[in-house]
Write an enzyme that holds these catalytic residues in place. Structure first.
Site, PDB file in Angstrom:
ATOM      1  N   GLU A 116       0.872  -1.173   0.000  1.00  0.00           N
ATOM      2  CA  GLU A 116       0.000   0.000   0.000  1.00  0.00           C
ATOM      3  C   GLU A 116       0.907   1.220   0.000  1.00  0.00           C
ATOM      4  O   GLU A 116       1.474   1.584   1.037  1.00  0.00           O
ATOM      5  CB  GLU A 116      -0.924  -0.017   1.219  1.00  0.00           C
ATOM      6  CG  GLU A 116      -1.910  -1.177   1.230  1.00  0.00           C
ATOM      7  CD  GLU A 116      -2.862  -1.175   0.048  1.00  0.00           C
ATOM      8  OE1 GLU A 116      -3.080  -0.093  -0.539  1.00  0.00           O
ATOM      9  OE2 GLU A 116      -3.389  -2.241  -0.297  1.00  0.00           O
ATOM     10  N   CYS A 124      -1.575   9.588   2.061  1.00  0.00           N
ATOM     11  CA  CYS A 124      -1.222   9.004   0.764  1.00  0.00           C
ATOM     12  C   CYS A 124      -2.289   9.269  -0.289  1.00  0.00           C
ATOM     13  O   CYS A 124      -2.019   9.160  -1.484  1.00  0.00           O
ATOM     14  CB  CYS A 124      -0.968   7.505   0.907  1.00  0.00           C
ATOM     15  SG  CYS A 124      -2.351   6.599   1.637  1.00  0.00           S
TER      16      CYS A 124
END
Length: 469
Positions: free
Chosen positions: A210, A244
């Site tokens: 991720e 993110c």
């Protein structure tokens, strides 16, 4: 290494005993994890504030409640996720049981990041537990207060035979990665991800990554400028831009930019006041090293700072900042910004902005702001990203029913809700057959003939499968 090896052996012994397989054990551990978060909310909020000066509001919204909602979703649904999934059969398998069985992988490693140090560590753990695995949990040492708290709480609430927290810096992580795991789940930077993949390749260990990337926000067509400014500012400067999935840069026409800038300035003052540094609702940069990196980007940019730009090194404070007139080769486009700096690029045509996006690596998230459905549809169909959201930012990742993950350089694999359960499960193909229909089986035995081949192809074909539906 020795202590890590002992921890892993303890967990592997527990997994081999079958203790994690029963539904009731998994449910108990998930319920205990829920109690951990609820019982210690005050300590969690304090640790997050120590690490990132996170406001209570943001901590509850993005750390505590996301974890709690994920746990409730898993507890309510994982019994159904565990059930065999029966599949369509052909004539040749008419009397057989044919199904997919979800089985735990074994002992998994979960490496968490510092920007959302509770959420991005515990949410994958929920999936690992629901799927019946043992797990080693490695919090980020950069968010040190949360690191300490997680290490203190996990052994109090979860089975110490099945779950362990390993602390330390990069050297300890490197040593940990030299051990064999059945799956590695890593959230963090692309640079470290390469090291994780390299270490995993020694044992051919499957990996979920991720990561991040430069998430674009395209603003085209008719638009509610005030609403767009509110949503863009919130998504970008939430957690001081250290997300993110934060919009990394904006693409719009010059006319839209000129209308957007005063709206952004107004909204920033509305959110954080005339002196944002004194506002309790604005987080800080996590460390001196990250502060220095962000300031270098600002120093190197060829663009013009039109909003913000102020900083305080001792306070690790950088004001919400907007930059214009930077080129595609600018320092701000060289890497993911991961901070409170928002460059705006002017591209007059939607198609050209799509080309701009597609020249770069596929992002973790892509946003489009427009009142015109044709614009939203065009951007969605002509780009690729881990997630897609129109007329807002970040919110798509709050739904357990949607998979969260990247594509290409922004990540491998996905999680949240059932997707977490699937990530930490092996989908085992099962066919349970008795001794009936042996005459039919003779079609596949030598001596081979054209007639046998003809009949065998028919009994195993899709047509024979359809006739049984």
């Amino acid at each position: 290494m020795d202590s890590q090896s002992h921890v892993l052996e303890r967990l592997r012994t527990a997994f081999r005993s079958g203790i994690t397989l029963p539904e009731e054990f998994r449910r108990t551990q998930l319920t205990n994890l829920l109690s951990m978060v609820r019982d210690n909310e005050g300590q969690i909020l304090k640790a997050l504030h120590q690490d990132l000066a996170k406001p209570k509001f943001e901590s509850i919204l993005s750390e505590v409640d996301i974890v709690v909602n994920e746990l409730h979703y898993a507890i309510s649904n994982f019994r159904n996720w565990m059930k065999p999934e029966y599949v369509a059969k052909s004539l040749a398998t008419k009397l057989d049981e044919c199904f997919v069985r979800r089985e735990p992988l074994g002992v998994v490693l979960i490496i968490g990041p510092w920007n959302y140090p509770l959420q991005l560590l515990i949410v994958p753990l929920v999936g690992a537990i629901a799927a019946g695995n043992c797990a080693v949990i490695k919090p980020s040492e950069i968010s040190s207060a949360t690191d300490r708290l997680v290490a203190e709480l996990i052994p109090k609430y979860l089975s110490q035979d099945c779950y362990a927290v390993v602390r330390g810096g990069s050297e300890q992580t490197k040593a940990l990665l030299q051990n064999r795991f059945d799956h590695i789940f890593y959230t963090g930077s692309q640079a470290v991800a390469r090291s994780v993949v390299q270490a995993a390749s020694v044992y051919l260990t499957p990996v979920t990554l991720e990561l991040g990337g430069k998430c674009p926000c395209l603003i085209y067509g008719r638009i509610n400028i005030q609403a767009a400014a509110h949503r863009l500012v919130w998504a970008k400067f939430f957690n001081a831009g250290q997300s993110c999935v934060a919009p990394d840069y904006v693409l719009c026409t010059e006319a839209t930019r000129d209308a957007l800038l005063p709206a952004l300035s107004s909204v920033l003052e509305q959110f954080y006041g005339k002196e944002p540094q004194k506002c309790p609702d604005l987080s800080r940069i996590v460390s001196a090293r990250h502060f220095t990196r962000l300031m270098k980007l600002l120093e190197q940019t060829k663009g013009k700072v039109v909003i913000g730009g102020e900083s305080d090194q001792e306070d690790k404070y950088i004001a919400p900042t907007v930059v214009v007139d930077a080129g595609e080769d600018d320092a701000l486009m060289a890497e993911e910004i991961f901070g409170p700096i928002l460059p705006i690029f002017t591209v007059e045509e939607l198609e050209k902005s799509i080309e701009f996006v597609n020249r770069h690596e596929k992002p973790l998230a892509l946003y489009v702001f427009s009142d015109e459905s044709s614009v939203v549809k065009t951007v969605m169909e002509k780009t690729s990203s881990g997630g897609f959201c129109s007329n807002d930012g970040i919110v798509h990742m709050t739904l357990p029913g949607l998979p969260f993950g990247g594509v290409g350089a922004s990540g491998w694999g996905s999680y949240h809700g059932r997707w977490s359960f699937e990530t930490f499960s092996h989908r085992r193909a099962c066919l349970i057959r008795g001794w009936g229909l042996e005459r039919l089986n003779t079609l596949r035995y030598p001596p081979y003939t054209e007639d046998k081949l003809k009949w065998l192809r028919w009994t195993t074909s899709q047509q024979s499968s359809c006739s049984l539906m």
